[in-house]
Structure formats: C-alpha cells, structure tokens
Design a protein around this motif. Structure first.
Motif, PDB file in Angstrom:
ATOM      1  N   HIS A 187      -6.639   4.229   6.290  1.00 49.96           N
ATOM      2  CA  HIS A 187      -6.408   3.261   7.365  1.00 49.96           C
ATOM      3  C   HIS A 187      -7.519   3.349   8.406  1.00 49.96           C
ATOM      4  O   HIS A 187      -8.048   2.330   8.858  1.00 49.96           O
ATOM      5  N   THR A 188      -7.874   4.551   8.781  1.00 48.03           N
ATOM      6  CA  THR A 188      -8.918   4.757   9.784  1.00 48.03           C
ATOM      7  C   THR A 188     -10.263   4.266   9.280  1.00 48.03           C
ATOM      8  O   THR A 188     -11.000   3.586  10.000  1.00 48.03           O
ATOM      9  N   ILE A 189     -10.582   4.588   8.042  1.00 47.44           N
ATOM     10  CA  ILE A 189     -11.853   4.147   7.452  1.00 47.44           C
ATOM     11  C   ILE A 189     -11.906   2.625   7.399  1.00 47.44           C
ATOM     12  O   ILE A 189     -12.909   2.014   7.773  1.00 47.44           O
ATOM     13  N   ALA A 190     -10.837   1.991   6.947  1.00 46.96           N
ATOM     14  CA  ALA A 190     -10.800   0.532   6.845  1.00 46.96           C
ATOM     15  C   ALA A 190     -10.942  -0.115   8.215  1.00 46.96           C
ATOM     16  O   ALA A 190     -11.702  -1.080   8.384  1.00 46.96           O
ATOM     17  N   LEU A 241     -12.987  -1.537  -0.375  1.00 50.97           N
ATOM     18  CA  LEU A 241     -11.784  -0.759  -0.662  1.00 50.97           C
ATOM     19  C   LEU A 241     -11.207  -1.062  -2.043  1.00 50.97           C
ATOM     20  O   LEU A 241     -10.278  -0.405  -2.487  1.00 50.97           O
ATOM     21  N   GLY A 242     -11.755  -2.078  -2.709  1.00 49.69           N
ATOM     22  CA  GLY A 242     -11.292  -2.407  -4.055  1.00 49.69           C
ATOM     23  C   GLY A 242      -9.981  -3.154  -4.104  1.00 49.69           C
ATOM     24  O   GLY A 242      -9.277  -3.133  -5.107  1.00 49.69           O
ATOM     25  N   HIS A 243      -9.648  -3.845  -3.015  1.00 51.34           N
ATOM     26  CA  HIS A 243      -8.400  -4.611  -2.976  1.00 51.34           C
ATOM     27  C   HIS A 243      -8.590  -5.962  -3.661  1.00 51.34           C
ATOM     28  O   HIS A 243      -9.639  -6.583  -3.542  1.00 51.34           O
ATOM     29  N   ASP A 271      -3.789  -9.297   1.589  1.00 52.28           N
ATOM     30  CA  ASP A 271      -2.559  -8.689   2.105  1.00 52.28           C
ATOM     31  C   ASP A 271      -2.667  -7.165   2.107  1.00 52.28           C
ATOM     32  O   ASP A 271      -2.234  -6.505   3.050  1.00 52.28           O
ATOM     33  N   THR A 272      -3.250  -6.619   1.058  1.00 53.29           N
ATOM     34  CA  THR A 272      -3.430  -5.167   0.975  1.00 53.29           C
ATOM     35  C   THR A 272      -4.396  -4.690   2.045  1.00 53.29           C
ATOM     36  O   THR A 272      -4.163  -3.678   2.711  1.00 53.29           O
ATOM     37  N   TYR A 320      -4.116  -1.945   5.398  1.00 49.97           N
ATOM     38  CA  TYR A 320      -4.989  -0.798   5.643  1.00 49.97           C
ATOM     39  C   TYR A 320      -5.795  -0.909   6.921  1.00 49.97           C
ATOM     40  O   TYR A 320      -6.257   0.097   7.446  1.00 49.97           O
ATOM     41  N   THR A 321      -6.027  -2.110   7.409  1.00 46.56           N
ATOM     42  CA  THR A 321      -6.765  -2.256   8.665  1.00 46.56           C
ATOM     43  C   THR A 321      -5.762  -2.440   9.787  1.00 46.56           C
ATOM     44  O   THR A 321      -4.893  -3.305   9.722  1.00 46.56           O
TER      45      THR A 321
END
Length: 51
Positions: free
Chosen positions: A3-6, A23-25, A29-30, A34-35
């Motif tokens: 979450h922090t990285i995103a 992030l490979g999403h 929505d994904t 994470y953000t």
C-alpha cells in the motif's frame, strides 16, 4: 508495505495507469485498493483513465 509503495509511486508519478502496470494489476479497482488516495484525487485519476 505494498500500500505504501503504491501510494508513494502514485504521488511521485501522478499516473495511476503506470502504478497499475507496475504492480501487475489487471483492474483499476485493485489499484485503488492499494493506493491510499483521497476521494478527490481518486476521482481525478479515474476520470483520466476513462479518457
């Protein structure tokens, strides 16, 4: 930690599509999960993705 990285990556790049790809999403929505963005920032981001 993801979450922090995103969130940090988004804050630096201002490009949710890049965050999503890095992030490979397969879904925005994904990426949104994470953000940890405020509602106004999130709305702007999603509007840019729709363009």
């Amino acid at each position: 930690m993801r979450h922090t990285i995103a969130t940090n990556f988004y804050n630096k790049e201002k490009d949710a599509l890049q965050v999503m790809m890095q992030l490979g999403h397969s879904s925005t929505d994904t990426t949104v999960l994470y953000t940890q963005l405020g509602n106004a920032t999130l709305k702007e981001t999603l509007e840019r993705l729709d363009e």
